[in-house]
Design an enzyme around this catalytic site. Structure first.
Site, short mmCIF file in Angstrom:
data_model
loop_
_atom_site.label_atom_id
_atom_site.label_comp_id
_atom_site.label_asym_id
_atom_site.label_seq_id
_atom_site.Cartn_x
_atom_site.Cartn_y
_atom_site.Cartn_z
CB CYS A 37 3.31 -83.05 -39.65
SG CYS A 37 3.41 -83.56 -41.39
CD GLU A 151 8.65 -91.59 -46.33
OE1 GLU A 151 9.60 -91.84 -45.57
OE2 GLU A 151 7.53 -91.21 -45.93
CB SER A 247 -3.24 -91.34 -44.56
OG SER A 247 -2.42 -90.82 -43.53
#
Length: 345
Positions: A37, A151, A247
């Site tokens: 991305c 995150e 991931s």
């Protein structure tokens, strides 16, 4: 080895679709879009540029992106990955990963006299800004995400007194807020869209005045790859997703494939991890990759499958991706000189 850019390798033209099931050869349904991305591409190039401009070592706090191959390749070029900024010797350069960090990490780097490069994905930064905004307005923030993910840790650190983690629909029952009329939900960018909305629906049942973020927090690439996987799952007997075990978006792709009804779906880092027994009785293999995976790894899987008779490659395209992000602004400065000055202070 050249840069691990997001440019896809050439893909064979789609094969005719009018063959009957009995005479159809073994085929691979190749997802598009797949792989890198814009945020991952930006982060990986940022490490490579830093090494070119400043020389080794360049320290990186945590994996720059969650992909084993990418990390190992950058290590060979001179990147040093550390768990905490406090491990970096004073006077050096440290880069923050695409997953983002809490404000306390920036402070640790400042106290450690380190020059910093922030490679946080701009879409993650958007969620951080939303958290700060709603905290200032004294909202309770319900952050949908997976406990322990980098995150989530970074976003929670922006407003720790206002954020509660909601790790799936089963967590909703235990959520308590101060004022049900002042509640907002945000989310980790790499989640399953369907599961996230299931959690949101449960939260809205409990808190009817729940506010949604101004725009989707789940990133465009995560959504696009999940849509493509659903399309593959409807046509394939086996789906292989190339991606690392840590991931989140790659793991979600496997889950989405299974939920869409494909008989079997697996996550592999490399072609060598594929078990030939998975192919027994399979004529159609769906193939995609997570948002932190360079396309060279997908090409290796295609070669591995071709050696076993899967010569017919059909492109299954569900979206076009044109978004790009500019490199971190810190790369325009002389960070080695800045780091040396910090040590003198």
């Amino acid at each position: 080895m050249g840069r691990m850019t997001a440019t896809p390798a050439p893909t064979p033209e789609p094969a005719p679709a009018d063959r009957s099931a009995t005479d159809r050869p073994k085929r691979v349904l190749l997802a598009a879009p797949r792989g890198y991305c814009a945020g991952v591409d930006r982060a990986v190039i940022a490490v490579e540029k830093a090494l070119e401009q400043y020389g080794a070592p360049v320290y990186v706090r945590h994996e720059i992106v969650h992909n084993k191959y990418v990390v190992q390749t950058l290590e060979r070029k001179g990147a040093i990955f550390v768990d905490q900024a406090t491990e970096v010797p004073p006077g050096n350069i440290v880069m923050f990963s695409a997953h983002g960090v809490a404000p306390t990490v920036h402070e640790e780097a400042r106290q450690g006299r380190l020059a910093t490069i922030d490679a946080t994905c701009p879409l993650v930064t958007k969620v951080h800004k939303e958290a700060v905004r709603y905290a200032k307005e004294d909202f309770d923030i319900l952050l949908i995400g997976h406990e322990g993910h980098e995150e989530v840790i970074g976003t929670s650190g922006e407003a720790p007194d206002h954020i509660q983690l909601v790790d799936g629909p089963e967590d909703v029952a235990k959520v308590e807020v101060r004022d049900p009329s002042r509640v907002v939900w945000l989310s980790q960018t790499t989640l399953s869209v369907d599961e996230t909305m299931e959690t949101v629906d449960a939260l809205k049942t409990k808190f009817p005045q729940l506010i949604s973020p101004p725009s989707d927090d789940i990133c465009y690439a995560t959504q696009n790859r999940q849509i493509a996987i659903k399309e593959l799952a409807g046509q394939a007997e086996l789906v292989i997703v190339v991606g690392s075990k840590n991931s989140s978006n790659s793991i979600r792709m496997v889950e989405v494939a299974k939920q869409a009804g494909v008989p079997a779906a697996y996550l592999v880092d490399f072609a060598s991890e594929i078990d030939e027994s998975w192919l027994k009785g399979v004529t159609s293999v769906g193939l995609s990759s997570g948002a932190s995976v360079p396309d060279v790894l997908v090409q290796e899987v295609l070669e591995w499958l071709a050696q076993r008779g899967y010569l017919d490659v059909e492109l299954v395209k569900t979206a076009d991706e044109t978004l790009t992000f500019s490199l971190p602004k810190e790369l325009r400065r002389d960070l080695r000189a800045e780091a040396a000055e910090l040590v003198k202070e």
